[in-house]
Design an enzyme around this catalytic site. Structure first.
Site, PDB file in Angstrom:
ATOM      1  N   GLN A  20       1.286  -0.778   0.592  1.00 25.58           N
ATOM      2  CA  GLN A  20       0.102   0.267   1.304  1.00 25.58           C
ATOM      3  C   GLN A  20      -1.142  -0.893   1.398  1.00 25.58           C
ATOM      4  O   GLN A  20      -1.897  -0.726   2.679  1.00 25.58           O
ATOM      5  CB  GLN A  20       0.115   1.480   0.838  1.00 25.58           C
ATOM      6  N   ARG A  65       1.385   2.943   9.720  1.00 23.21           N
ATOM      7  CA  ARG A  65       0.598   4.152  10.769  1.00 23.21           C
ATOM      8  C   ARG A  65      -0.287   4.684   9.917  1.00 23.21           C
ATOM      9  O   ARG A  65      -1.901   4.737   9.986  1.00 23.21           O
ATOM     10  CB  ARG A  65       1.636   5.478  11.265  1.00 23.21           C
ATOM     11  N   LYS A 116       9.777  13.174  10.865  1.00 27.00           N
ATOM     12  CA  LYS A 116      10.298  11.690   9.483  1.00 27.00           C
ATOM     13  C   LYS A 116      10.418  11.987   8.372  1.00 27.00           C
ATOM     14  O   LYS A 116      10.199  12.620   7.674  1.00 27.00           O
ATOM     15  CB  LYS A 116       8.462  11.120  10.038  1.00 27.00           C
ATOM     16  N   GLY A 147      -3.573   7.924  -0.649  1.00 30.00           N
ATOM     17  CA  GLY A 147      -2.214   7.858  -1.896  1.00 30.00           C
ATOM     18  C   GLY A 147      -2.006   9.514  -2.334  1.00 30.00           C
ATOM     19  O   GLY A 147      -1.230   9.387  -2.412  1.00 30.00           O
ATOM     20  N   ALA A 148      -3.222  10.600  -1.816  1.00 29.75           N
ATOM     21  CA  ALA A 148      -2.753  11.941  -2.385  1.00 29.75           C
ATOM     22  C   ALA A 148      -1.636  12.601  -1.069  1.00 29.75           C
ATOM     23  O   ALA A 148      -2.138  12.716  -0.330  1.00 29.75           O
ATOM     24  CB  ALA A 148      -3.753  12.448  -2.297  1.00 29.75           C
TER      25      ALA A 148
END
Lengths: 321, 321
Positions: free
Chosen positions: B139, B111, B67, B222-223
């Protein structure tokens, strides 16, 4: 986005032009102009398969390249051999995918062939005539094509393989284009060769160090992952000059790694090919020296060959779809 | 070979079915059934862009997945946001490319949304109603969609962003499908939320630890690379339970890493989400506890979502071309 398949890609690569691009890529690498993160690697032990992911960005280029190459030795033998994969070209300013080059390994095979011939040209004696190819797979063929394209028509190729019939088949296949014959006695061939190119998936030395005559140059391209080995560590230790595509990589899993682990050589005992090509380091110093080029393959080559393909595609009027 | 584009892929993903696949992927990971090599990463500092390469193989699956996800924050804002990329599905027995899923980040977004909602469902108080979403990008939208799909229609979503107008736009866009409103006072919203989901590209804490009430669950997604941070290290230290998608990754560059570097937590202070889902470890022990899920994203999710897409494609009569 551009999507090209194996046949289209192979037709777009003109070896002499690609050789210039690959040579420049080694020079750029040694100038520190290429961002080359560590190679990704995943293995499939049940079928002895693996996949490498090589990626990087060359300073100033609008794109970066991710190259995926698989090797599954248990595949039924096909024209393309046991390798497969593709290169992706992505914008270095937006991240958008620019091109999918579904080459099924042909770009990797061709850039590896070219790298071998560039190293041989840089390091072998200038009067070299006889080139012994050890190996009979697709890469052996690419080494013959590339050495002829880069060094000229005067070379005589000998092919040796564990399978004598495969060696004979390869010689037959290429005999119309190049001076090539198969040989059955490896020791004799090693002793008399000016240049030896090893292009196998071997995990142990292919021939003894003491068979190698003074003045020989050896280009080894097979050791691209941990566990692979083509050259006797004593030959690596004995060589007068050891040249690598990327020091960190060759000392990690190339031919140099086996000699380094045994304490026979250290990091400062290898030079990078780009340094020799840039004349920032001296290559062969004497006709009697033994020289080795250990090429594990770097993303800079994948970037260069993708660039060659896309430039040729656009020059022929090809468009984004 | 199958080639699908963003729109085709988005149409093929039915969130409840995909949630089951993602949940199974976390369980398989914690059972040690997924080969997850280290994530590849390359940065483009001049435009603050980067690219991640996540890849892996789930035991027994005929395919493996690579990916590629890019993030270029300086891109002009588009519907798809600043992310791009694709997933490649390759045979784990021959290395041949089976599918190119040119999702332009939509699979990664979905996902990640699902992982967030699975973590929240597993760890939040069962009477949770108010979910504060911090962030207004693609997101943030996926987190709302996924939390509603996985946990039910009874949730009330609040959206806060550095840009009040973007928060209002997101609330407007989703208002017809979910109970969602934008909020302007982050402190008040944090103090009253049952669940807080952080979905930003922040490099520093978004709110203070002492704003967070007892009983709150926080899911931070987010990290995903070194340098990123959404949560106050004091909140991480203070939490009664810290759950991660992959310990090695979260301690390296997730929310856990910042607290670990400061010596506030150690490796044994985190649990893996798969262990909680498998009930091999205990999740929330008290309604008054503060729980944190730190999700950095793992290839097992990418494998699962690619599988969902290809199964749906084939179930609808789609063919290889």
């Amino acid at each position: 986005m551009i999507i090209l398949d194996r046949r289209q890609i192979e037709d777009l690569i003109y070896l002499p032009a690609a050789a210039t691009a690959i040579r420049d890529a080694f020079c750029s690498t040694s100038r520190g102009e290429v961002n080359l993160p560590p190679v990704g690697h995943i293995t499939f032990p049940q079928v002895s398969g693996d996949c490498h992911i090589k990626y990087g960005h060359m300073q100033g280029k609008p794109d970066f390249v991710i190259k995926i190459a698989t090797g599954f030795p248990q595949n039924a033998e096909t024209e393309g051999g046991t390798g497969n994969g593709m290169s992706l070209v992505l914008s270095a300013t937006t991240g958008a995918v620019q091109a999918i080059l579904h080459d099924e390994m042909v770009m990797t095979d061709m850039r590896t062939g070219l790298a071998g011939s560039i190293a041989t040209q840089a390091l072998a004696r200038s009067d070299s005539r006889t080139v012994l190819i050890v190996g009979t797979g697709p890469q052996a063929m690419r080494q013959i094509e590339s050495h002829a394209a880069v060094m000229g028509d005067h070379l005589n190729f000998e092919v040796w393989g564990r399978s004598a019939s495969k060696a004979a088949q390869l010689a037959d296949k290429l005999g119309g284009r190049f001076a090539v014959r198969s040989v059955s006695d490896l020791e004799t061939a090693v002793r008399s060769a000016d240049v030896i190119v090893t292009a196998t998936g071997s995990t142990k030395p292919l021939f003894q160090s003491d068979w190698v005559s003074a003045g020989t140059h050896i280009t080894a391209v097979g050791a691209d992952a941990p566990g692979k080995q083509e050259l006797d560590v004593n030959l690596v230790a004995r060589a007068d000059l050891r040249v690598v595509d990327l020091a960190a990589q060759c000392l990690d899993h190339g031919e140099m790694s086996h000699a380094a682990v045994q304490g026979l050589i250290a990091g400062q005992d290898v030079l990078e090919l780009g340094q020799v090509l840039l004349q920032a380091a001296t290559g062969r110093k004497s006709p009697g020296h033994i020289t080795i080029a250990d090429l594990t393959g770097i993303a800079a080559q994948d970037i260069a060959i993708a660039d060659v393909v896309l430039k040729a595609y656009r020059a022929k009027g090809g468009r984004d779809v």
